[in-house]
Design an enzyme around this catalytic site. Structure first.
Site, PDB file in Angstrom:
ATOM      1  N   CYS A 224       5.138  -4.484  -2.823  1.00 53.80           N
ATOM      2  CA  CYS A 224       4.911  -3.799  -4.099  1.00 53.80           C
ATOM      3  C   CYS A 224       6.171  -3.153  -4.669  1.00 53.80           C
ATOM      4  O   CYS A 224       6.152  -2.661  -5.802  1.00 53.80           O
ATOM      5  CB  CYS A 224       3.837  -2.730  -3.924  1.00 53.80           C
ATOM      6  SG  CYS A 224       2.335  -3.358  -3.164  1.00 53.80           S
TER       7      CYS A 224
ATOM      8  N   HIS B 237       4.536   5.606  -8.662  1.00 56.32           N
ATOM      9  CA  HIS B 237       3.912   4.455  -8.009  1.00 56.32           C
ATOM     10  C   HIS B 237       2.406   4.504  -8.251  1.00 56.32           C
ATOM     11  O   HIS B 237       1.794   3.475  -8.529  1.00 56.32           O
ATOM     12  CB  HIS B 237       4.250   4.475  -6.520  1.00 56.32           C
ATOM     13  CG  HIS B 237       3.755   3.295  -5.765  1.00 56.32           C
ATOM     14  ND1 HIS B 237       4.075   1.998  -6.114  1.00 56.32           N
ATOM     15  CD2 HIS B 237       2.961   3.202  -4.667  1.00 56.32           C
ATOM     16  CE1 HIS B 237       3.515   1.161  -5.265  1.00 56.32           C
ATOM     17  NE2 HIS B 237       2.832   1.868  -4.382  1.00 56.32           N
TER      18      HIS B 237
ATOM     19  N   GLU C 139       3.191  10.466  -2.518  1.00 53.19           N
ATOM     20  CA  GLU C 139       4.197  10.377  -3.578  1.00 53.19           C
ATOM     21  C   GLU C 139       4.435  11.740  -4.214  1.00 53.19           C
ATOM     22  O   GLU C 139       5.588  12.124  -4.479  1.00 53.19           O
ATOM     23  CB  GLU C 139       3.775   9.378  -4.643  1.00 53.19           C
ATOM     24  CG  GLU C 139       4.809   9.286  -5.767  1.00 53.19           C
ATOM     25  CD  GLU C 139       4.415   8.327  -6.877  1.00 53.19           C
ATOM     26  OE1 GLU C 139       5.323   7.908  -7.630  1.00 53.19           O
ATOM     27  OE2 GLU C 139       3.224   8.018  -7.013  1.00 53.19           O
TER      28      GLU C 139
ATOM     29  N   LYS D 166      -0.182   2.051 -13.690  1.00 52.78           N
ATOM     30  CA  LYS D 166      -1.223   1.261 -13.024  1.00 52.78           C
ATOM     31  C   LYS D 166      -2.620   1.683 -13.453  1.00 52.78           C
ATOM     32  O   LYS D 166      -3.583   0.922 -13.287  1.00 52.78           O
ATOM     33  CB  LYS D 166      -1.078   1.378 -11.506  1.00 52.78           C
ATOM     34  CG  LYS D 166       0.213   0.771 -10.960  1.00 52.78           C
ATOM     35  CD  LYS D 166       0.309   0.945  -9.448  1.00 52.78           C
ATOM     36  CE  LYS D 166       1.577   0.356  -8.873  1.00 52.78           C
ATOM     37  NZ  LYS D 166       2.779   1.161  -9.192  1.00 52.78           N
TER      38      LYS D 166
ATOM     39  N   HIS E  56      -2.300  -2.756 -10.572  1.00 57.57           N
ATOM     40  CA  HIS E  56      -1.116  -2.852  -9.713  1.00 57.57           C
ATOM     41  C   HIS E  56      -0.630  -4.296  -9.727  1.00 57.57           C
ATOM     42  O   HIS E  56      -1.272  -5.186  -9.159  1.00 57.57           O
ATOM     43  CB  HIS E  56      -1.492  -2.420  -8.295  1.00 57.57           C
ATOM     44  CG  HIS E  56      -0.317  -2.245  -7.384  1.00 57.57           C
ATOM     45  ND1 HIS E  56       0.934  -2.765  -7.636  1.00 57.57           N
ATOM     46  CD2 HIS E  56      -0.210  -1.584  -6.186  1.00 57.57           C
ATOM     47  CE1 HIS E  56       1.744  -2.450  -6.655  1.00 57.57           C
ATOM     48  NE2 HIS E  56       1.081  -1.729  -5.767  1.00 57.57           N
TER      49      HIS E  56
ATOM     50  N   PHE F 233       4.053  -2.075   1.024  1.00 55.21           N
ATOM     51  CA  PHE F 233       3.655  -2.300   2.406  1.00 55.21           C
ATOM     52  C   PHE F 233       4.903  -2.328   3.284  1.00 55.21           C
ATOM     53  O   PHE F 233       6.006  -2.653   2.845  1.00 55.21           O
ATOM     54  CB  PHE F 233       2.945  -3.644   2.525  1.00 55.21           C
ATOM     55  CG  PHE F 233       1.451  -3.586   2.315  1.00 55.21           C
ATOM     56  CD1 PHE F 233       0.836  -2.475   1.786  1.00 55.21           C
ATOM     57  CD2 PHE F 233       0.653  -4.679   2.642  1.00 55.21           C
ATOM     58  CE1 PHE F 233      -0.532  -2.431   1.586  1.00 55.21           C
ATOM     59  CE2 PHE F 233      -0.715  -4.655   2.451  1.00 55.21           C
ATOM     60  CZ  PHE F 233      -1.320  -3.532   1.936  1.00 55.21           C
TER      61      PHE F 233
END
Length: 788
Positions: free
Chosen positions: A168, A301, A312, A333, A338, A397
């Site tokens: 991502c 994010h 975050e 997002k 996403h 990830f």
């Protein structure tokens, strides 16, 4: 060319392009986002009745790029179509033409993706299950490098071409690496971005992790329960400030700097306190000449999952301190979902346009702010705001963290002065090949002429077997696939050889730049086939995290405790060479003191079936070619760092260069023009002439059509009566993305065995016409400063 006496090179954004759930242009994206319009809705293109959700950010606009890479409409891949569509807009808006305004050889590509062409793989696998024979071209769309090479061909871009896959955070990493390519002087312009399309595997995988929201995700909200998947592409044209001024190109913003780090914590969950992400944010500030008080807005994010959003927020507070309370943190997002590998580019575009129009984008779905997040999410619609600079966060990830720093044209901040020159040296290596474990076993097999591999059903294969305990305990290894075990075992050996094992403070600043061409196909196949045959209930949540290409780098960070800049390069059969080039640039720029650079490859049944189906490999000529598994890790570091530790120095990396044939997926220039340019530029960067080179370690691996092109180029550059021509892959096999590592280790072995102690050149090429050359020396050149 530097913009100032201190050697800094400014990088501007000339134009942007996008196709997203908000429409087929960057302005459509921005208008939808600033108005707070939510484009997450029931998905129509895939059957959704088995998943945890039925909604996603789906692209509904027709997508018909001008460049035709497929033999027919039924064999196209949406991730490639999205990338081309966004790139066409960005290239047109730049008002620049490659080969006219900027030399084609000075314009490159950095392409990012998470799942690449995996939808093509799903369709092919299903066809095989039904007894059919898929069109072999589908397999050529699966690797991430296919997107980079289709963009290079579509616009005739013959400069450095990279593909990046850090899940991502992928396209944020692509922007960071492109910035360094321009600052290093290797290119004047880069087409940069990412693309991903919906796959059944992605919906099944995130469902198996219970990570999907049943309605549009609500980042930073107290009742948030998961993310919404999206799809699409974003592309940006980056230029050096000098090139922009010279060509009169438009300037919509500037990319000031970036920060990269690794959590080294968990395959999918972030560090709860956000320490890894905070390190990336802090590095982005320091690399951009910005202070926390300069930041009024952060494009977060913001996935909508409970763990990510609070981590975050903790990271932003840790990095910005008291200034965080005056900073807006919002999530794009919430409106488009996403976009995985495309998220960094698309959200970077939103950040640039927000700076242009002085509007902070909203978190449209935020209702009832979670006090554990606590920062201003700009709920509802966009908010007018005066701000010169902004950050954009992307975390992936395997604990991959990236933060980008943007500013308005002429805004606050500036890149730091160029770091003083320092040799980049090789201080250790770990080697696992079919010849055995260790560099000595590899050298002995080569010196003795022992050909590796055996024929297995129309392919000659050389498999790598090794002591798996070197990758960790039995319990730890259960979480790893073979490429991850190869990476951890090789990196552990390399650190030991470099005298850096167990040094926790040093490991905390050590990064990982991994190269792999085939990547995690073992895990991807193991996860996907049951889903296609049995349905989503067969999705294995323990396997899904390993289906991302950067999973192996994440396992290295978790196993060895490395926390520095961490990235994964996926440039096909040149992936390891690309990783070495990126690592060299990071070290020369002072972004790290030491980097582990592993290159790893392992086979899966479907991967081998794909190779067999491609005519190039299925022919009699192809059967003279050996595919090899490998795990080879090199430790690169700045000489000053190595000297402080008293580390051994086996070689010096004097320079590197990458060039593209721009011929398209699976094609190369038979004249060898791209190979020749890569070799000449690598020599120029090293400050050497062809007469200074004692040996050429060739890419030649036994595919006559590709080998002839390289040989033609070599004969134009070198006098083969005076340069040794070494072709180790014809004997030891083509270790796909680990070829450059193989040659580097053998070059050191040759010096130790009495070969003349002079510089050598190593070639590595993808089978889509991307060529990288590296120059190595056993000692620094006398009386000169090495490197670019």
């Amino acid at each position: 060319m530097p913009d100032a006496a201190d050697g800094t090179v400014g990088v501007v954004i000339a134009s942007v392009g996008a196709i997203t759930p908000h429409g087929a242009s960057a302005e459509a994206l921005w208008e939808g986002v600033r108005a707070g319009q939510v484009a997450v809705a029931p998905v129509r293109r895939l059957p959704m009745d088995q998943y945890q959700t039925s909604v996603g950010g789906e692209v509904t606009e027709a997508c018909k790029p001008a460049y035709d890479y497929a033999p027919g409409p039924d064999t196209r891949d949406l991730s490639l179509d999205y990338a081309l569509t966004a790139a066409e807009e960005a290239m047109a808006a730049s008002r620049l033409r490659a080969g006219v305004d900027i030399p084609a050889e000075r314009w490159g590509v950095a392409y990012a993706t998470c799942h690449a062409g995996w939808r093509s793989a799903e369709l092919a696998l299903r066809e095989v299950q039904e007894g059919g024979a898929p069109d072999w071209r589908r397999y050529t769309y699966v690797p991430p490098q296919a997107g980079a090479e289709v963009l290079s061909a579509a616009f005739g871009l013959k400069g450095p071409v990279l593909s990046v896959n850090t899940a991502c955070a992928a396209s944020a990493h692509a922007l960071a690496h492109a910035l360094e390519v321009i600052r290093s002087g290797a290119a004047d312009a880069m087409l940069v971005g990412g693309s991903d399309a919906f796959t059944e595997s992605a919906f099944a995988g995130f469902s198996s992790l219970w990570s999907l929201s049943p309605q549009a995700a609500a980042p930073y909200s107290k009742d948030r329960c998961g993310l919404s998947l999206g799809e699409g592409s974003g592309m940006l044209v980056l230029l050096s400030r000098e090139a922009a001024a010279r060509t009169g190109a438009p300037v919509v913003g500037e990319l000031l700097g970036y920060g990269l780090s690794a959590d080294g914590y968990h395959p999918t969950a972030p560090l709860p306190g956000g320490e890894g992400a905070a390190k990336a944010i802090g590095a982005a500030l320091s690399s951009s000449g910005l202070a926390p008080d300069d930041i009024r807005y952060v494009n977060g994010h913001g996935t909508g999952t409970p763990k990510n959003d609070s981590a975050e927020s903790n990271a932003v507070r840790a990095a910005l301190g008291a200034a965080a309370d005056r900073t807006a943190l919002s999530s794009t997002k919430s409106m488009i979902g996403h976009l995985l590998g495309a998220a960094g580019a698309v959200e970077g575009i939103v950040t640039v346009l927000a700076l242009r129009d002085q509007v902070a984008p909203p978190t449209a779905t935020c209702v009832g702010l979670d006090p554990q997040c606590g920062l201003d999410p700009v709920a509802g619609k966009g908010r007018p705001m005066v701000f010169d600079s902004a950050l954009s966060n992307n975390f992936g990830f395997a604990g991959a963290n990236a933060t980008l720093a943007f500013t308005r044209p002429g805004g606050r901040g500036a890149p730091p002065p160029a770091v003083g020159p320092d040799d980049i040296v090789l201080t250790g290596f770990g080697v696992i090949t079919s010849a055995g474990e260790g560099a000595e076993a590899l050298w002995e097999a080569y010196a003795a002429g022992h050909r590796q591999g055996v024929e297995e059903d129309r392919l000659r294969l050389a498999r790598a077997e090794f002591d798996r305990s070197a990758a960790g305990s039995a319990r730890e290894r259960r979480r790893m696939d073979k490429i991850s075990q190869l990476a951890v075992a090789a990196c552990r050996a390399a650190l030991g050889a470099a005298g850096a094992a167990g040094d926790e403070p040093a490991l905390a600043t050590t990064g990982v730049v991994l190269g792999t061409g085939v990547g995690p196909m073992e895990s991807a196949e193991r996860f996907t086939v049951p889903v296609l045959t049995e349905g989503v209930q067969a999705a294995n949540p323990a396997v899904f995290p390993n289906t991302v290409f950067n999973g192996a780098a994440g396992h290295v960070a978790m196993a060895l405790g490395t926390k520095g800049p961490t990235s994964t390069l996926t440039s096909g059969h040149a992936a390891g060479a690309a990783a070495l080039g990126v690592a060299y640039d990071l070290l020369r720029a002072g972004r790290a003191e030491r980097l582990l650079v592993p290159a790893v490859e392992a086979f899966s049944p479907a991967t081998l079936d794909a190779y067999r189906s491609i005519p190039l490999f299925g022919s009699a000529a192809g059967r003279r070619y050996t595919l090899a598994e490998a795990g080879i890790a090199l430790v690169l570091e700045r000489r000053s760092s190595a000297e402080r530790r008293g580390a051994p120095v086996h070689a010096v990396v004097l320079g590197h260069a990458t060039a593209s044939d721009a011929c398209g997926i699976g094609r190369w220039d038979p004249s060898g023009d791209g190979v020749e340019r890569a070799m000449r530029e690598a020599l120029r960067g090293a400050g050497l002439t062809p007469h200074d080179i004692g040996a050429l370690w060739a890419n030649a691996a036994g595919l006559a059509a590709a080998d002839r092109a390289e040989l033609a180029a070599v004969e134009r550059v070198f006098d083969l009566d005076h340069v040794r021509f070494e072709a180790p892959k014809r004997l030891l096999g083509e270790p796909i993305g680990a070829g450059a590592h193989l040659s580097a280790v053998l070059a050191v072995g040759a010096w130790r065995d009495g070969a003349p102690a002079g510089p050598v050149l190593v070639n590595s090429s993808s089978l889509g016409g991307t060529h990288t050359s590296l120059v190595l020396s056993p000692a620094p050149p006398t009386g000169t400063e090495s490197g670019r």
